[in-house]
Scaffold this active site. Structure first.
Site, PDB file in Angstrom:
ATOM      1  CE1 TYR A  54       7.379   9.527   7.086  1.00 15.67           C
ATOM      2  CE2 TYR A  54       5.961   7.700   7.702  1.00 15.67           C
ATOM      3  CZ  TYR A  54       7.135   8.413   7.866  1.00 15.67           C
ATOM      4  OH  TYR A  54       8.066   8.004   8.799  1.00 15.67           O
ATOM      5  CD  GLU A 294      11.420 -14.619   1.483  1.00 16.51           C
ATOM      6  OE1 GLU A 294      12.511 -14.843   2.050  1.00 16.51           O
ATOM      7  OE2 GLU A 294      10.573 -15.516   1.264  1.00 16.51           O
ATOM      8  CG  ASN A 295      11.065  -7.511   4.758  1.00 23.77           C
ATOM      9  OD1 ASN A 295      12.116  -7.908   4.268  1.00 23.77           O
ATOM     10  ND2 ASN A 295      10.513  -6.359   4.402  1.00 23.77           N
TER      11      ASN A 295
END
Length: 328
Positions: A54, A294-295
């Site tokens: 990553y 929100e998740n």
């Protein structure tokens, strides 16, 4: 937050977790990461996922620096990383004993940690015998550099072979697999891996619950919001493959169901993944504070996913794997 055992292990992981893919190093720096990680912890998240590839290692550096600056107690969190793509040299990639050992040492330096809780083989390596990989991962565990090892995007046959090697040599087999799983990608989790849950106690930490944001409903034909994943130069090919009429029509068909339940599309998609009893943790991704908040509300709507609602969802996406006919 709900905490689930990682497969058949005694390790407890949050049902929703956070992954550094795409965001850390490509879109976010340490300052931004601290904000998002803090919101995750406030919601009860204890599992954070990373990989050596990553942002070419920068994601591990950012996560390690952020955790250090936040002053978190190491035993309070579960940190994972994944090995396969570590550089350009012929021995900087794959799952040889050499790369596994050098790769984990490099990851720990970047994370500035003495160990990771979970270490994944990021992809299968057809050029390395599975026995060599199993022995190397066990050696890493014996050194205390990782507590559990697993796989990512391996086939059921490859996972089974790893377990057979482990049984034969009295070693530790892969405790977990990290596959893609969402309403548009279901074959491995629901069909191919089905025998492994009972046979080996395989736990799943699934990625891409929103199918790279497609299931959030924010994309439409010809509309890619500024700052979104598909707006990044190196993700434009993925956008071309994902933003096609068939997929976008399915997303449009899900919107009335989300409206009926009075939930955002993103929460519906994440909760659907978490509803699978074989999923130990759903790895979420976010670049903005409000997205994390929100998740993390997705678990609250699990009770709304009744059998009738799940049938409506299946009718729209038409992606449920068909089990092969069995001989009688």
């Amino acid at each position: 937050m709900e905490y689930r055992n990682l497969g058949r292990t005694g390790l407890k992981v949050s049902a929703l977790s956070y992954g550094a893919w795409v965001s850390f190093g490509n879109q976010l720096d340490v300052k931004d990461a601290k904000v998002l990680l803090s919101r995750c912890r406030e919601a009860g998240v204890n599992f954070f996922d990373n990989a050596e590839v990553y942002a070419n290692g920068r994601a591990e550096e950012i996560m390690g620096s952020a955790i250090r600056e936040l002053g978190w107690k190491r035993s309070d969190v579960v940190i994972s990383t994944k090995l396969f793509w570590g550089g350009q040299g012929p021995n900087d990639k794959g799952l040889s004993r050499k790369h596994i050992i050098e790769g984990i040492k490099a990851s720990l330096r970047r994370l500035d940690m003495e160990y990771v809780d979970l270490l994944y083989c990021h992809r299968p390596d057809i050029s390395t015998p599975i026995e060599e990989t199993v022995r190397a991962m066990n050696w890493v565990i014996d050194q205390g550099w990782a507590f559990y090892w697993g796989t990512s995007e391996w086939s059921a046959q490859q996972i089974t072979e790893a377990w057979e090697v482990a049984h034969r040599l009295d070693l530790i087999g892969p405790a977990m697999e990290q596959p893609e799983y969402n309403l548009l990608a279901r074959e491995k989790v629901e069909l191919e891996y089905a025998p492994l849950y009972k046979s080996y106690g395989l736990g799943l930490t699934t990625w891409s619950p929103l199918a790279s944001g497609v299931l959030s409903g924010k994309y439409s034909k010809g509309n890619i919001p500024e700052g979104s994943r598909f707006a990044l130069e190196n993700y434009k090919n993925l956008a071309t493959r994902s933003l096609v009429d068939d997929i976008l029509n399915k997303v449009e068909g899900l919107k009335p169901i989300a409206t009926e339940l009075n939930v955002p599309m993103s929460q519906l998609a994440i909760a659907w993944c978490a509803a699978n009893p074989n999923v130990s943790s759903v790895i979420t991704g976010a670049t903005k504070e409000h997205q994390v908040i929100e998740n993390m509300k997705a678990l609250q709507i699990l009770p709304k996913l009744t059998p009738d609602v799940m049938e409506k969802i299946d009718a729209v996406v038409n992606s449920k794997p068909k089990r092969p006919d069995q001989y009688r």
